[in-house]
Write an enzyme that holds these catalytic residues in place. Structure first.
Site, PDB file in Angstrom:
ATOM      1  N   LYS A  13       8.712  -5.427  13.287  1.00 50.92           N
ATOM      2  CA  LYS A  13       9.033  -5.673  11.875  1.00 50.92           C
ATOM      3  C   LYS A  13       9.408  -4.367  11.154  1.00 50.92           C
ATOM      4  O   LYS A  13      10.350  -4.355  10.381  1.00 50.92           O
ATOM      5  CB  LYS A  13       7.835  -6.305  11.147  1.00 50.92           C
ATOM      6  CG  LYS A  13       7.443  -7.686  11.654  1.00 50.92           C
ATOM      7  CD  LYS A  13       6.532  -8.416  10.689  1.00 50.92           C
ATOM      8  CE  LYS A  13       5.216  -7.715  10.356  1.00 50.92           C
ATOM      9  NZ  LYS A  13       4.313  -7.416  11.460  1.00 50.92           N
ATOM     10  N   ARG A  84       1.119 -13.808   5.224  1.00 51.50           N
ATOM     11  CA  ARG A  84       0.473 -13.849   6.537  1.00 51.50           C
ATOM     12  C   ARG A  84      -0.380 -15.091   6.710  1.00 51.50           C
ATOM     13  O   ARG A  84      -1.083 -15.217   7.711  1.00 51.50           O
ATOM     14  CB  ARG A  84      -0.389 -12.611   6.744  1.00 51.50           C
ATOM     15  CG  ARG A  84       0.462 -11.376   6.931  1.00 51.50           C
ATOM     16  CD  ARG A  84      -0.322 -10.271   7.582  1.00 51.50           C
ATOM     17  NE  ARG A  84       0.537  -9.109   7.675  1.00 51.50           N
ATOM     18  CZ  ARG A  84       0.250  -8.035   8.381  1.00 51.50           C
ATOM     19  NH1 ARG A  84      -0.849  -7.950   9.049  1.00 51.50           N
ATOM     20  NH2 ARG A  84       1.076  -7.029   8.417  1.00 51.50           N
ATOM     21  N   ARG A 123       2.450   3.797  20.077  1.00 52.71           N
ATOM     22  CA  ARG A 123       3.146   4.137  18.829  1.00 52.71           C
ATOM     23  C   ARG A 123       2.531   5.378  18.181  1.00 52.71           C
ATOM     24  O   ARG A 123       1.323   5.565  18.184  1.00 52.71           O
ATOM     25  CB  ARG A 123       3.011   2.950  17.876  1.00 52.71           C
ATOM     26  CG  ARG A 123       3.603   3.202  16.505  1.00 52.71           C
ATOM     27  CD  ARG A 123       3.875   1.929  15.794  1.00 52.71           C
ATOM     28  NE  ARG A 123       2.692   1.343  15.187  1.00 52.71           N
ATOM     29  CZ  ARG A 123       2.736   0.267  14.394  1.00 52.71           C
ATOM     30  NH1 ARG A 123       3.880  -0.327  14.155  1.00 52.71           N
ATOM     31  NH2 ARG A 123       1.639  -0.213  13.884  1.00 52.71           N
ATOM     32  N   ARG A 156      -2.185   5.503  14.523  1.00 54.72           N
ATOM     33  CA  ARG A 156      -2.916   4.741  13.518  1.00 54.72           C
ATOM     34  C   ARG A 156      -4.223   4.256  14.129  1.00 54.72           C
ATOM     35  O   ARG A 156      -4.231   3.796  15.272  1.00 54.72           O
ATOM     36  CB  ARG A 156      -2.081   3.533  13.074  1.00 54.72           C
ATOM     37  CG  ARG A 156      -1.119   3.857  11.983  1.00 54.72           C
ATOM     38  CD  ARG A 156      -0.168   2.716  11.712  1.00 54.72           C
ATOM     39  NE  ARG A 156      -0.807   1.405  11.567  1.00 54.72           N
ATOM     40  CZ  ARG A 156      -0.141   0.290  11.247  1.00 54.72           C
ATOM     41  NH1 ARG A 156       1.160   0.345  11.041  1.00 54.72           N
ATOM     42  NH2 ARG A 156      -0.761  -0.856  11.134  1.00 54.72           N
ATOM     43  N   ARG A 167      -5.974  -7.811  15.994  1.00 56.11           N
ATOM     44  CA  ARG A 167      -4.873  -8.136  15.074  1.00 56.11           C
ATOM     45  C   ARG A 167      -4.004  -9.256  15.639  1.00 56.11           C
ATOM     46  O   ARG A 167      -3.466 -10.067  14.901  1.00 56.11           O
ATOM     47  CB  ARG A 167      -4.037  -6.879  14.797  1.00 56.11           C
ATOM     48  CG  ARG A 167      -4.775  -5.877  13.908  1.00 56.11           C
ATOM     49  CD  ARG A 167      -4.218  -4.484  14.035  1.00 56.11           C
ATOM     50  NE  ARG A 167      -2.951  -4.322  13.361  1.00 56.11           N
ATOM     51  CZ  ARG A 167      -2.075  -3.361  13.668  1.00 56.11           C
ATOM     52  NH1 ARG A 167      -2.340  -2.497  14.619  1.00 56.11           N
ATOM     53  NH2 ARG A 167      -0.953  -3.278  13.013  1.00 56.11           N
TER      54      ARG A 167
HETATM   55  P1  AMP Z   1       0.595  -3.875   9.055  1.00 58.43           P
HETATM   56  O1  AMP Z   1       1.005  -2.457   8.929  1.00 58.43           O
HETATM   57  O2  AMP Z   1       1.618  -4.803   8.466  1.00 58.43           O
HETATM   58  O3  AMP Z   1       0.225  -4.264  10.459  1.00 58.43           O
HETATM   59  O4  AMP Z   1      -0.731  -4.064   8.160  1.00 58.43           O
HETATM   60  C1  AMP Z   1      -1.899  -3.299   8.395  1.00 58.43           C
HETATM   61  C2  AMP Z   1      -3.105  -3.963   7.768  1.00 58.43           C
HETATM   62  O5  AMP Z   1      -2.908  -4.134   6.360  1.00 58.43           O
HETATM   63  C3  AMP Z   1      -3.425  -5.365   8.280  1.00 58.43           C
HETATM   64  O6  AMP Z   1      -4.158  -5.339   9.492  1.00 58.43           O
HETATM   65  C4  AMP Z   1      -4.248  -5.928   7.101  1.00 58.43           C
HETATM   66  O7  AMP Z   1      -5.554  -5.401   7.089  1.00 58.43           O
HETATM   67  C5  AMP Z   1      -3.502  -5.326   5.900  1.00 58.43           C
HETATM   68  N1  AMP Z   1      -2.427  -6.257   5.452  1.00 58.43           N
HETATM   69  C6  AMP Z   1      -1.086  -6.046   5.530  1.00 58.43           C
HETATM   70  N2  AMP Z   1      -0.404  -7.100   5.048  1.00 58.43           N
HETATM   71  C7  AMP Z   1      -1.342  -8.013   4.638  1.00 58.43           C
HETATM   72  C8  AMP Z   1      -1.294  -9.312   4.057  1.00 58.43           C
HETATM   73  N3  AMP Z   1      -0.137  -9.949   3.810  1.00 58.43           N
HETATM   74  N4  AMP Z   1      -2.469  -9.937   3.786  1.00 58.43           N
HETATM   75  C9  AMP Z   1      -3.654  -9.354   4.024  1.00 58.43           C
HETATM   76  N5  AMP Z   1      -3.764  -8.136   4.589  1.00 58.43           N
HETATM   77  C10 AMP Z   1      -2.644  -7.450   4.895  1.00 58.43           C
END
Ligand code: AMP
Length: 210
Positions: A13, A84, A123, A156, A167
């Site tokens: 993404k 999500r 990554r 990360r 996740r």
């Molecule tokens: P990402 O970088 O998109 O994988 O997001 C990292 C973390 O941010 C996720 O594991 C969640 O803890 C939080 N997060 C990101 N987007 C959302 C969302 N739409 N709803 C809830 N938590 C989110």
């Protein structure tokens, strides 16, 4: 054009969000990046979301709604990482209705669990400018240093294997239901996210031009 990018963590993404937003001149709204920035600046929002993010679980919807309501303002956006779950999809509909905006497509990057574990544990991310690398697929010229700004590359915390698998479970448990949801609304466009990034981009571009 207003787009949403949907896919498991590591489905590409971030990478596709970058190229698509440049190609179509869209404002990229990457929720994970926004939350990470808040954390690194130590804001009250950043402190509230820290524990959820470190565990790899979703931040509560009421916190997310306020953030997204502020970020979505005009036509010409690409959202990465939201919605999500079904509740968040409904929130998005409310936000769009209030601003008289419409969603044109939801792009789903379909990947296997093996692919995401391989991608995410390799990554690396620039600690300063956020540029993305991969130890095997996209290494920096000098090990551990960003090609763009020279800052240190880091892993990360949530890219450790245990958290990645967590996740993935969260994605399968919550986010996967959105595929049906958007498919019924005729908004879903699926691309094979296991392919390399240029091929995925071309598939999306061809589909969007139809
Ligand atoms: P990402 O970088 O998109 O994988 O997001 C990292 C973390 O941010 C996720 O594991 C969640 O803890 C939080 N997060 C990101 N987007 C959302 C969302 N739409 N709803 C809830 N938590 C989110």
């Amino acid at each position: 054009m207003n787009l949403v990018l949907l896919g498991a963590p590591g489905s590409g993404k971030g990478t596709q969000g970058e190229v698509l937003s440049q190609h179509y001149n869209l404002k990229k709204i990457a929720l994970g990046d926004i939350l990470r920035e808040e954390r690194s600046e130590g804001t009250s929002l950043g402190n509230k979301v820290k524990k959820y993010m470190e565990e790899g679980v979703l931040v509560p919807d009421d916190i997310i709604k306020e953030v997204m309501g502020n970020k979505i303002q005009d036509n010409g956006f690409l959202i990465d990482g939201f919605p999500r779950n079904i509740n968040q999809a409904k929130m998005l509909e409310d936000i769009l209705a209030e601003k008289k905006l419409e969603l044109n497509a939801v792009i789903y990057l379909d990947v296997s669990e093996d692919t995401i574990v391989r991608r995410l544990t390799g990554r690396r991310i620039c600690s300063k400018c956020g540029a993305l690398y991969h130890v095997v697929n996209m290494p920096s010229k000098e090990e551990g240093k960003c090609d763009k700004c020279g800052a240190e590359l880091i892993m990360r915390k949530d890219d450790k294997e245990d958290t990645v698998r967590k996740r993935w479970e969260v994605f399968m448990g919550n986010t996967h239901a959105l595929i049906d949801y958007y498919s019924k609304k005729n908004l879903l466009m699926k691309a094979d996210g296991n392919l390399d990034k240029d091929r995925v981009f071309n598939i999306i571009r061809e589909n969007l031009s139809r």
